[in-house]
Write an enzyme that holds these catalytic residues in place. Sequence first.
Site, short mmCIF file in Angstrom:
data_model
loop_
_atom_site.label_atom_id
_atom_site.label_comp_id
_atom_site.label_asym_id
_atom_site.label_seq_id
_atom_site.Cartn_x
_atom_site.Cartn_y
_atom_site.Cartn_z
N MET A 151 0.85 -1.19 0.00
CA MET A 151 0.00 0.00 0.00
C MET A 151 0.88 1.24 0.00
O MET A 151 1.68 1.44 0.93
CB MET A 151 -0.92 0.01 1.23
CG MET A 151 -2.00 -1.06 1.21
SD MET A 151 -3.01 -1.04 2.71
CE MET A 151 -1.90 -1.87 3.86
N ALA A 152 0.74 2.04 -1.04
CA ALA A 152 1.54 3.26 -1.16
C ALA A 152 1.30 4.17 0.03
O ALA A 152 0.16 4.44 0.40
CB ALA A 152 1.19 3.99 -2.46
N CYS A 174 -1.85 -1.22 -9.74
CA CYS A 174 -2.08 0.15 -9.28
C CYS A 174 -2.94 0.91 -10.29
O CYS A 174 -2.59 1.00 -11.47
CB CYS A 174 -0.76 0.88 -9.07
SG CYS A 174 -0.99 2.58 -8.48
#
Length: 323
Positions: free
Chosen positions: A19-20, A114
Amino acid sequence: MLLGNIKISSNPPLALSPMAGYTNAALCTIMAEEGADMVYTELASAAALSRSASPSGAKPAKTDLLVRTPRGGLSAIQLFGSNAKEISSAIKYLSKKIETGECSARLFDLNLGCPATKVCKTGAGSALLTSPKKLREIASSAIKASPLPVSAKMRICENIDDSVSIAKLLEKEGICALAVHGRTRAQGYSGKSDWKSIGKIKESAQIPILGNGDVRCAQDAKKIMDVSGCDAVMIGRASLSNPLIFRQTHEFFAGKKITACTWERKIGFMEKYVRLCAEFEINFIYAKELSMQLASGFAGAAQMRGKLSKCKTEDELLEILSS
């Protein structure tokens, strides 16, 4: 479950989703301690790492931060990019760091999921799902360059047949496992995760499939496995508000009493996270973001998040959480 030559004995195997902005070394370390069998770093730019690999290239500070990997657990470094040569160069660069002990990763992972515009407009992330030829080149280059197993994480396509074709392509090139988020690129993070489509991919695959999307509690982990037949469960955003979800899921499958994620436990979690951020030299903004995710589901949560958004030090953050 086998990932190349790596055996994971847990039943079911549980993975912390990349998770960015969240899955840094500090969070991954704690989640591994709390029961995540696999932990994935936030997506790292293959282009930036490739520049770092150049003898004349300066190493971007952010890139150095991203490649730090946690203690404990099976850690994977996730890469994104649309250029096969850059993916190959990045993996070779990181492999040297692993050899010297700067990284503890045991797996490389390709980001094919993404949906962010800034990633997709470069042809990377979920945009690669519409470019099978380029995807084949990237997967092939990654596997040839890597001394470690290489996995991938994708989203489902609008057409289930396309999803199955992509999975078969990746398997043929040598990808050792595939995590599938049951939403399309167009959905982003809205709507529902289509677990049945994950099941269609699982039916056609010979490699392990990790089911991902809308797993918010231990019971959901069982449901996604029942519906899709996936070999493992990948949990993302639910872990940010409930850091015990991996422990709870293992307890649930073992028929044990589930440990409650009390506010006191959340505070203890944040205290440890803040200490690890300092140890790993991770910017304070990460602690603020995570604390606001934790502050949810109770009366006064919105007011607390407002205070947390304005705090400037670790001590101030912990004081707000304890108030």
